[in-house]
Design an enzyme around this catalytic site. Structure first.
Site, PDB file in Angstrom:
ATOM      1  N   CYS A   1      63.427   0.865  30.685  1.00 55.80           N
ATOM      2  CA  CYS A   1      63.780  -0.685  29.869  1.00 55.80           C
ATOM      3  C   CYS A   1      62.798  -0.959  30.432  1.00 55.80           C
ATOM      4  O   CYS A   1      62.394  -2.166  29.431  1.00 55.80           O
ATOM      5  CB  CYS A   1      64.157  -0.939  31.492  1.00 55.80           C
ATOM      6  SG  CYS A   1      66.276  -0.570  32.002  1.00 55.80           S
TER       7      CYS A   1
ATOM      8  N   HIS B   1      64.168  -8.129  30.472  1.00 58.21           N
ATOM      9  CA  HIS B   1      64.929  -7.390  30.329  1.00 58.21           C
ATOM     10  C   HIS B   1      66.470  -7.423  31.561  1.00 58.21           C
ATOM     11  O   HIS B   1      66.680  -8.428  32.073  1.00 58.21           O
ATOM     12  CB  HIS B   1      64.176  -6.170  31.062  1.00 58.21           C
ATOM     13  CG  HIS B   1      65.315  -4.939  31.217  1.00 58.21           C
ATOM     14  ND1 HIS B   1      66.011  -4.676  30.338  1.00 58.21           N
ATOM     15  CD2 HIS B   1      65.518  -3.928  32.507  1.00 58.21           C
ATOM     16  CE1 HIS B   1      66.955  -4.012  30.544  1.00 58.21           C
ATOM     17  NE2 HIS B   1      66.505  -3.336  31.853  1.00 58.21           N
TER      18      HIS B   1
ATOM     19  N   ASN C   1      73.167  -3.582  29.669  1.00 57.17           N
ATOM     20  CA  ASN C   1      71.834  -3.353  29.597  1.00 57.17           C
ATOM     21  C   ASN C   1      71.839  -2.152  28.749  1.00 57.17           C
ATOM     22  O   ASN C   1      71.849  -1.023  28.607  1.00 57.17           O
ATOM     23  CB  ASN C   1      71.562  -2.667  30.778  1.00 57.17           C
ATOM     24  CG  ASN C   1      70.158  -2.379  31.295  1.00 57.17           C
ATOM     25  OD1 ASN C   1      69.528  -1.839  30.241  1.00 57.17           O
ATOM     26  ND2 ASN C   1      69.721  -1.954  32.154  1.00 57.17           N
TER      27      ASN C   1
END
Ligand code: UT7
Length: 363
Positions: free
Chosen positions: A135, A275, A305
């Site tokens: 990520c 994020h 996500n």
């Protein structure tokens, strides 16, 4: 260490007519791509034992996009984002000097996805490679790209963040399948001498975090067998609550550190681009900074996500609100563990760019 490297490599502009500014790597365009298929919470609740209210309360996610279509991988979404980016910035494929793709879901173990994206959009004979930092991949790739511009090696570098998480999510595991989605975003980095651009980045990692978040099979440690497939070992394994704590701490740490070393006060920050893993982590990070949520970019409710794609998708989504000189903090935390942050000032009028080209997403 990054600061030391960057300052050694700083090149100064030499125009006699302007106040001399150091050359910075600046984002001069952004574009994103999300697949058409919308997987909403209600549909997920028919697949696993979950509910719209649980997902909304615990994560802030209402829906996510899923890439359907035989033979379509991460490169498909990355190429769509890059095609749009080239069109919106009036850039020819032949103008690009380097393309870096951050992804955890490459089309193949090899060749890398960056190679495939270049081929699909007609970019030939340049360097292209993938960066794998889960990520945090986009911030890692941005940091690498910045060095090539600061050294004067390249002038136009594309950084892509793209992930087809649906390829590695187990849709019988309610603890992971509700949070992930598919998407891609791309930015064009160029040298800038007007004072705007990337000022600083921080990269961190701790491989001992592997036990909490990883994909057990498919790599060289556990190559694929009938048994690994039967045991669903090719999907994301995540100890959600443990990762949550590390993520909240890591995101707060990098934002605090990058602000301290750039003498930034909270009132000087125009935007935080976090994020998008869980809305509660984002809110915790903002609260620890003392920053109001209206300065925090959020797309998690509609995209979930998307791993390396979350930050460029946020920039794409909010582009029309961005003004030249806006001070921005980027922060991410992910598998590895990896985490990182960036401080930049936005380099162009986003409203003009959004109406001139084929469009940023309206919020
Ligand atoms: O992207 C970068 C890295 N990843 C992250 O940053 C993600 C960090 N972690 C998270 O976002 C959260 O931990 C999750 C969203 C994954 C899980 O939320 P949580 O509030 O931490 O839940 P939990 O894992 O502590 O589980 C609490 C309860 C459990 O039930 P019991 O044991 O208390 O009866 C779970 O079985 O919630 C249950 N649960 C669910 N219930 C309904 C877990 N997933 C679900 C679900 N629907 N989808």
């Amino acid at each position: 260490m990054i600061v030391a490297i960057a300052s050694c490599l700083t090149v100064w502009s030499i125009s006699p007519l302007t106040i001399h500014q150091p050359i910075r790597a600046a984002i001069m365009g952004v574009h994103g791509y999300v697949p058409d298929y919308v997987l909403g919470n209600e549909e997920l609740a028919k697949m696993v034992n979950t509910s719209d209210s649980w997902i909304t309360e615990r994560t802030g996610i209402k829906e996510r996009r899923i890439l359907k279509g035989k033979g379509l991988g991460t490169s498909h979404m990355g190429a769509e984002a890059v095609r749009g980016l080239l069109a919106r910035t009036n850039t020819e494929p032949s103008d690009i000097d380097l393309l870096i793709c951050a992804t955890t879901t490459p089309d193949f173990v090899h060749p890398c996805t960056a190679n495939l994206i270049c081929d699909m959009v007609g970019i030939r004979n340049i360097g292209s490679f993938d960066v794998q930092a889960a990520c945090s991949g986009f911030i890692y790739a941005l940091t690498v790209a910045r060095q090539f511009i600061l050294t004067g090696t390249y002038r136009k570098v594309i950084v892509v963040g793209a992930d087809k998480m649906s390829a590695i999510v187990d849709y019988t595991d309610r603890a992971t399948c509700v949070i992930f989605g598919d998407g891609a975003g791309a930015v064009l980095l160029e040298p800038s001498t007007d004072g705007n651009g990337i000022m600083d980045t921080i990269l961190r990692s701790d491989g001992s975090g592997m036990k909490h978040l990883h994909q057990p099979a498919g790599g060289s440690r556990m190559p694929p067998t009938a048994e690994t497939v039967a045991n669903r070992l090719h999907s994301v394994y995540q100890e959600g609550a443990a990762v949550y704590k590390f993520a909240a701490a890591g995101m707060s740490e990098v934002t605090r550190d990058i602000m301290a070393r750039n003498n930034l006060r909270v009132d000087m920050i125009d935007w935080v681009v976090p994020h998008q893993a869980n809305k509660r982590i984002i809110e915790t990070t903002a609260a620890r900074l003392g920053l109001s949520m209206d300065k925090v970019m959020l797309t998690i409710h509609k995209y979930g996500n998307t791993t390396a794609a979350t930050i460029p998708l946020c920039l794409w989504d909010y582009e029309s609100k961005l003004k030249s000189g806006d001070r921005m903090l980027l922060a991410a935390f992910g598998g590895g563990f990896t985490w990182g942050g960036a401080y930049l000032t936005w380099a162009y009028d986003g409203a003009k760019a959004a109406t001139a080209g084929n469009g940023a997403r309206a919020n």
